[in-house]
Structures are given as structure tokens and as C-alpha cells.
Design an enzyme around this catalytic site. Structure first.
Site, mmCIF file in Angstrom:
data_model
loop_
_atom_site.group_PDB
_atom_site.id
_atom_site.type_symbol
_atom_site.label_atom_id
_atom_site.label_comp_id
_atom_site.label_asym_id
_atom_site.label_seq_id
_atom_site.Cartn_x
_atom_site.Cartn_y
_atom_site.Cartn_z
ATOM 1 N N ALA A 236 0.767 -1.226 0.010
ATOM 2 C CA ALA A 236 0.109 0.185 0.141
ATOM 3 C C ALA A 236 0.603 1.428 -0.027
ATOM 4 O O ALA A 236 0.253 2.330 0.077
ATOM 5 C CB ALA A 236 -0.987 0.037 1.109
ATOM 6 N N HIS B 265 -0.896 7.160 5.327
ATOM 7 C CA HIS B 265 0.339 6.716 5.736
ATOM 8 C C HIS B 265 1.344 8.068 5.635
ATOM 9 O O HIS B 265 1.651 8.298 4.396
ATOM 10 C CB HIS B 265 0.924 5.590 5.221
#
Length: 277
Positions: free
Chosen positions: A128, A228
Site C-alpha cells: 500500500a 500513511h
């Protein structure tokens, strides 16, 4: 691999495995899905011959031995537990393995078995996040990596959570306010959130040292994307990445990018360019 491309078996046929299967259909001349391994097949309780996949693209559900014999590459898209249970046997039999559940590799002994012993090769999915090529190039100069992950509370909840941590995440949901629910090492993050924080292990693997990575997890009820934030500090430079992914609609614990990353990796193994080295 032959001139018809590579043959792949999907170890795990949940949301990620099914998405990968669909995405590979247009490139079947390069990457052929030969079969799937689901939980019943792996546990030897599959019974009669079964098929998996959408209409017109069905593939057989295989037993592990048949999968190892048939496949050029087995793609793991199941769980860290599946990597631990079946990875060494796959690699030991000489079949290549592409791992999506990188959290399993916080175990140093397993990491050595899969990455160094062979004769099969172990490939690691980028999953990801991006920027891993830069971090790998900087290995040896990195002093610290900070990862801050922000997800909706529901995406962090799972049956194995300790009671206090579950309550902390649930409190974010009930109050509607974001809440810092974890801070610590990659190993502890993976232990508590095995399906959520493979990105932390990916950073540690790229840097060559899991202990360089500090993980913070925030439960945010207002989050519609999985975020993130990555900061890398070292003698070679300072780097900052910000990534926001849509969650997989069929499995909100993981990002929709995860399946796409594994497909991209399989295409690279099949020789599709461009190749950045």
C-alpha cells in the site's frame, strides 16, 4: 516461465485474491492464474473438486502439493499466519513465492528461511505504499523512520485485540474524535494489528533493520481514506512521503492498492516494463 508467460496460483482467495484474479484477466497472455488455494484446501478439508472465480474465468481450487508443482509463482494474499505456515515449504520445494503479508517477516528466523535459503525465490510486494526503492538505496545511512498510519476505527478492530486496546479504538468511534491508539515497534504493531500494518514491515525490510522504524496508529472516525505519513532521517538525506489510499470495499482493513501492487509485481516478474533498477 515459458513463452506463454508465468503461471500463478493464488494462496488466499478472499477480497485481495479475488481482486487480483479479476485484474489479471486482461493480461492472461503474460500471467495465467492456474488455480487458487483457500482455507479448506490448505487444511485438507476441501472434499470434492471445486472451482473458484467469476463466470468464464473459473480456476480449480488446488491442494498445496499440486499448486507447488504447477506454479511458477505462488502469490500469498491471505495472512501472516499463512506465510508462516506454508512459505518455507513453498520456497523449499523450489517454487517462487510473492508475499503480500510482509508482517510475517518480523520473525527473523522466517525471514532468513524465505529470503536466503531457497531454492525458490521470495519476492516482496510493495503493498500500500511507495518510496521503498529510495529507502532501500539509502539502507546503511538511515538513522530512523517514522510511520504514522491513520484509519477509520472499524478498519482497526479485529477479534484478537486486547480488551483495553479494543476499548480505546471503540472510544474514538463513539466520541467521533480521532485517537492515538498505538505507538511502538514494528514487531508490536504487527502482533496487535496483523492485517493492518504490513507497511511498517515493508519499511523495515527496505531499510534493512526493523528496529529503525517507529509506528504510530491513529483511529480517526472522520477518515475516508487510509493515510500513511512516512518520514526518513539519515546521513544521506531526509525524506517525507504522504500516501492516502481508498480502502478495499470488500475488506476495509486493507487498501485497494494492495491488490494492484501484487498485480504490478507479477507483471514485472513476467517481463513487463518499464523496469526501474
Amino acid at each position: 516461465m515459458d513463452d506463454t508467460g508465468i503461471g500463478v496460483v493464488l494462496l488466499g482467495y478472499g477480497a485481495i485474491g479475488q481482486a487480483v484474479h479479476r485484474m489479471l484477466a486482461p493480461v492472461a497472455d503474460s500471467v495465467r492464474v492456474l488455480g487458487a488455494l483457500d482455507r479448506a484446501a490448505l487444511e485438507g478439508t476441501a472434499g470434492q473438486v471445486r472451482m473458484a472465480g467469476p463466470a468464464g474465468q473459473e480456476v480449480p481450487v488446488l491442494e498445496l502439493g499440486a499448486a507447488i508443482e504447477l506454479a511458477d509463482v505462488i502469490l500469498e494474499c491471505a495472512s501472516p499466519a499463512a506465510v508462516r505456515a506454508y512459505g518455507p515449504g513453498i520456497i523449499g520445494a523450489g517454487t517462487d513465492l510473492l508475499v503480500a503479508s510482509l508482517g510475517a517477516l518480523v520473525d527473523g528466523r522466517l525471514r532468513e528461511t524465505l529470503l536466503e535459503r531457497g531454492p525458490g525465490r521470495c519476492h516482496l510486494s510493495t503493498g500500500a505504499i511507495g518510496g521503498l526503492d529510495l529507502i532501500r538505496a539509502s539502507a546503511g545511512t538511515i538513522e530512523s523512520i517514522e510511520l504514522s498510519t491513520r484509519k477509520p476505527p472499524a478498519a482497526l478492530l479485529h477479534p484478537g485485540l486486547p480488551t483495553a486496546l479494543r476499548a480505546s479504538i471503540a472510544r474514538a468511534e463513539t466520541t467521533g474524535s480521532s485517537r492515538h491508539v498505538f505507538g511502538g515497534s514494528v514487531a508490536d504493531a504487527v502482533r496487535l494489528f496483523p492485517s493492518n500494518i504490513n507497511v511498517a514491515a515493508a519499511l523495515g525490510l527496505a531499510a534493512g533493520d526493523m528496529d529503525l522504524v517507529r509506528v504510530d496508529i491513529v483511529a480517526d472516525p472522520s477518515a475516508t481514506l487510509t493515510g500513511h505519513a512516512i518520514e526518513v532521517h539519515g546521513s544521506g538525506g531526509h525524506y517525507r512521503f504522504g500516501i492516502e489510499n481508498f480502502p478495499d470495499p470488500d475488506n476495509p482493513a486493507t487498501s485497494a492498492l494492495t491488490a494492484r501492487s501484487t498485480v504490478s509485481g507479477l507483471l514485472r516478474l513476467a517481463g513487463h516494463g518499464p523496469h526501474f533498477i
